[in-house]
Design an enzyme around this catalytic site. Structure first.
Site, short mmCIF file in Angstrom:
data_model
loop_
_atom_site.label_atom_id
_atom_site.label_comp_id
_atom_site.label_asym_id
_atom_site.label_seq_id
_atom_site.Cartn_x
_atom_site.Cartn_y
_atom_site.Cartn_z
N GLY A 1 39.39 48.39 39.12
CA GLY A 1 37.94 48.44 39.29
C GLY A 1 37.13 48.81 38.08
O GLY A 1 35.91 48.91 38.18
N PRO B 1 44.40 47.78 36.86
CA PRO B 1 43.29 47.05 36.26
C PRO B 1 43.55 45.54 36.23
O PRO B 1 44.65 45.11 35.90
CB PRO B 1 43.25 47.60 34.82
CG PRO B 1 44.67 48.00 34.55
CD PRO B 1 45.24 48.46 35.85
N GLY B 2 42.56 44.78 36.62
CA GLY B 2 42.66 43.32 36.51
C GLY B 2 41.62 42.85 35.52
O GLY B 2 41.92 42.46 34.38
N ARG B 3 40.36 42.97 35.93
CA ARG B 3 39.23 42.53 35.11
C ARG B 3 39.25 43.15 33.71
O ARG B 3 38.98 42.48 32.73
CB ARG B 3 37.94 42.93 35.82
CG ARG B 3 36.67 42.42 35.16
CD ARG B 3 35.44 43.10 35.76
NE ARG B 3 35.52 43.30 37.18
CZ ARG B 3 35.00 42.49 38.10
NH1 ARG B 3 34.32 41.43 37.72
NH2 ARG B 3 35.13 42.74 39.38
N ARG C 1 30.88 33.49 40.37
CA ARG C 1 30.47 34.90 40.38
C ARG C 1 28.95 35.08 40.35
O ARG C 1 28.41 36.00 40.95
CB ARG C 1 31.13 35.67 39.24
CG ARG C 1 32.66 35.67 39.34
CD ARG C 1 33.31 36.71 38.43
NE ARG C 1 33.00 38.05 38.87
CZ ARG C 1 32.07 38.82 38.37
NH1 ARG C 1 31.34 38.36 37.35
NH2 ARG C 1 31.82 40.01 38.84
N TYR D 1 27.80 37.07 43.49
CA TYR D 1 27.48 38.50 43.27
C TYR D 1 26.24 38.70 42.43
O TYR D 1 26.00 39.82 41.96
CB TYR D 1 28.63 39.21 42.54
CG TYR D 1 30.02 38.91 43.03
CD1 TYR D 1 30.42 39.27 44.31
CD2 TYR D 1 30.94 38.29 42.19
CE1 TYR D 1 31.70 39.01 44.74
CE2 TYR D 1 32.23 38.03 42.62
CZ TYR D 1 32.61 38.39 43.89
OH TYR D 1 33.87 38.13 44.31
N CYS E 1 25.94 20.00 43.87
CA CYS E 1 24.80 19.70 44.73
C CYS E 1 24.34 20.95 45.47
O CYS E 1 24.48 21.05 46.69
CB CYS E 1 25.18 18.60 45.70
SG CYS E 1 25.62 17.11 44.83
N TYR F 1 38.46 36.45 37.51
CA TYR F 1 37.81 35.95 38.72
C TYR F 1 36.95 34.70 38.50
O TYR F 1 35.99 34.46 39.23
CB TYR F 1 36.97 37.07 39.37
CG TYR F 1 37.79 38.30 39.66
CD1 TYR F 1 38.78 38.28 40.64
CD2 TYR F 1 37.62 39.49 38.94
CE1 TYR F 1 39.56 39.40 40.90
CE2 TYR F 1 38.39 40.61 39.20
CZ TYR F 1 39.35 40.56 40.18
OH TYR F 1 40.13 41.66 40.42
N1 LLP Z 1 43.71 46.80 43.12
C1 LLP Z 1 43.26 46.38 44.31
C2 LLP Z 1 43.87 46.90 45.53
C3 LLP Z 1 42.22 45.45 44.37
O1 LLP Z 1 41.79 45.06 45.56
C4 LLP Z 1 41.64 44.97 43.18
C5 LLP Z 1 40.56 44.00 43.22
C6 LLP Z 1 42.15 45.42 41.96
C7 LLP Z 1 43.17 46.34 41.96
C8 LLP Z 1 41.64 44.93 40.65
O2 LLP Z 1 40.29 45.22 40.44
P1 LLP Z 1 39.63 44.97 39.00
O3 LLP Z 1 40.26 45.96 38.05
O4 LLP Z 1 39.94 43.57 38.60
O5 LLP Z 1 38.19 45.20 39.20
N2 LLP Z 1 36.12 38.71 42.89
C9 LLP Z 1 35.42 39.93 42.52
C10 LLP Z 1 36.33 41.10 42.39
C11 LLP Z 1 37.16 41.36 43.62
C12 LLP Z 1 38.16 42.43 43.37
C13 LLP Z 1 39.16 42.48 44.48
N3 LLP Z 1 40.13 43.50 44.31
C14 LLP Z 1 34.62 39.68 41.23
O6 LLP Z 1 34.66 38.58 40.73
O7 LLP Z 1 33.95 40.57 40.74
#
Ligand code: LLP
Length: 463
Positions: free
Chosen positions: A278, A321-323, A360, A364, A391, A421
């Site tokens: 997150g 961390p993903g993003r 996105r 969002y 469209c 994402y």
């Molecule tokens: N761990 C869990 C359990 C999660 O549900 C998520 C994201 C992450 C880790 C990774 O979160 P990050 O570090 O990437 O913020 N599609 C949306 C974001 C949805 C996130 C869902 N879960 C966007 O484009 O902002």
């Protein structure tokens, strides 16, 4: 096309926009390193390169729209997270942000683990050789088939999301003659300051089991009695694109409190806590993300302090961390098509992609920036909205930005910070062909996810 063919929209500092761009940047040719992948530079002569390759060359070779991913930046970010958390903690990259076989190999080489949340992500991980014990399996509605597969291959942990799932995973593991390591995902009741759709720790939503009302404690009670489960810890993920550490601190504190209650009730000290992902990234120059070492220190300190106060041994921490890893490493390259000035409003710049490669903004209200990258320009800034070719009037890629007023069809523009994402949420709306992901590194570029073709579309259509 000459500038006069595109009478620019409003251009001045007092322009009212819906986004945060109230004034054009001082230099439209400058690329703010905050939002661009690390190896992206504009040379003295104006040429923009990534990984040492000119973007105009990349466009010729791979076409547009396309995502270009700076592999050395991705690897450096993995290392920064792994180093910041050190040997006593684990970093799980959240595959939902963007996953491919190449990514899985990079993660292994850089010492990261992987969080998956579907059978498809699990397949990709295993296919690329990620050891099952380094995989965490998530999801609020894992199917029986997914659970059976995860248990059979021996994933390192399944994160349990509901009372039904506690029973279901226990039953499946027992049937398969296994004892599955699990964590329980709790909702700690924190309102994360982010978009409602990506906030996940308040109670009125679908994920996890609430700490409130003793529900999480009851979940632990049940999990501890089931033979098929080895409960190793508690998991909390409070949301996404968060800058303020306060929510994580409250979350860590409440999770540790639960560990203390579990110890008091059952005489068991659960050895792990996972504080989720997150962490926010810079989409625009105004965002100030935290560095991994600051995050690691803040979380480590709070967990240590709370555990000491509760007389608990400090558990092993993990994060997801993903993003923050992949987001900043890629940009989307588009070719400019139709340019439509709307007198007194703004100029609509249409590109050859849109909401099918970046949902996105529509979903969002996300903010992005954009830059002209195929050349420099000294023309006046014009207020633009970058839109796609779908469209839908909501098909907006960049809501408010400034581009030079001599922008012309055929120019290449790039939107930074699209690594997370965007490809992973891409669609075939209007039968768009999803763009490729091209990894660029040290003067070399290779496709890691190829562009979809019309044959791909027709192959699925079996009528
Ligand atoms: N761990 C869990 C359990 C999660 O549900 C998520 C994201 C992450 C880790 C990774 O979160 P990050 O570090 O990437 O913020 N599609 C949306 C974001 C949805 C996130 C869902 N879960 C966007 O484009 O902002």
């Amino acid at each position: 096309m000459s500038r006069s063919a595109h009478p620019a929209g409003p251009r001045h500092a007092d322009v009212m926009t819906e986004g945060h761009y109230t004034a054009p940047p001082a230099d439209l040719n400058a690329l703010d390193p905050k939002v661009w992948a690390r190896t992206v530079t504009r040379d003295e002569d104006g040429t923009v390169t990534v990984g040492g390759i000119e973007v105009t060359r990349l466009a010729e070779e791979f076409g547009t729209p396309a995502y270009f991913l700076d592999e050395s930046d991705f690897r450096a970010r993995c290392r920064a997270w792994a180093d910041a958390f050190g040997r006593d903690a684990d970093v799980f990259y959240a595959g939902k942000a963007f996953l491919s076989r190449a990514v899985v190999r990079w993660l292994q080489e850089e010492g990261l683990n992987l969080d998956v949340c579907s059978g498809g992500e699990l397949t990709t991980a295993l296919d690329a050789g990620m050891p099952a014990e380094r995989i965490a399996f998530h999801g609020n509605n894992k199917t029986v088939a997914e659970i059976e597969r995860a248990v059979t291959v021996g994933v390192g942990r399944i994160v349990l999301d509901s009372f039904q799932e506690i029973a279901r995973v226990a039953h499946i593991a027992q049937r398969l003659g296994k004892r599955q390591r699990v964590q329980i995902r709790v909702t700690v009741g924190v309102e994360a300051h982010t978009h409602e759709f990506i906030a996940t720790a308040h109670e009125d939503q679908k994920f996890g089991i609430a700490l409130a009302g003793g529900q999480a404690a009851e979940a632990v009670r049940r999990a501890l009695t089931l033979d098929g489960l080895e409960l190793t810890g508690i998991h909390s993920h409070i949301g996404s694109q968060i800058f303020d550490m306060a929510g994580f601190e409250v979350s860590a504190r409440r999770v540790v409190q639960l560990l203390a209650e579990v110890r008091d009730e059952h005489g068991v000290e659960l050895p792990e806590i996972d504080l989720g992902g997150g962490l926010g990234i810079a989409y625009t120059s105004e965002d100030d993300p935290r560095e991994p070492h600051e995050i690691a220190k803040a979380l480590g300190d709070i967990v240590t302090r709370e555990c000491e106060a509760a007389g608990l041994a400090t558990p092993r921490i993990s994060v997801e961390p993903g993003r923050a890893i992949v987001g900043p490493t890629a940009f989307t390259l588009y070719e400019v098509g139709t340019i439509k000035p709307l007198e007194g409003l703004r100029t609509y710049v249409s590109v050859d992609g849109g909401m099918s490669d970046n949902i996105r903004t529509a979903l969002y209200d996300a903010e992005y920036t954009v830059a002209l990258v195929s050349r420099t320009s000294d023309a006046e800034p014009m207020l633009v909205r970058v839109v796609g070719k779908h469209c839908e009037s909501g098909d907006i890629v960049v809501k408010d930005a400034f581009l030079p007023s001599d922008l012309a069809p055929g120019d290449l523009i790039a939107v930074p910070a699209t690594g997370a994402y965007c490809r992973s949420m891409a669609s075939n709306y209007n039968h768009a062909l999803r763009p490729p992901v091209v990894a660029v590194r040290d003067g070399g570029a290779r496709v890691i996810v190829r562009r979809e073709t019309e044959e791909d579309l027709l192959r699925l259509d079996v009528g």
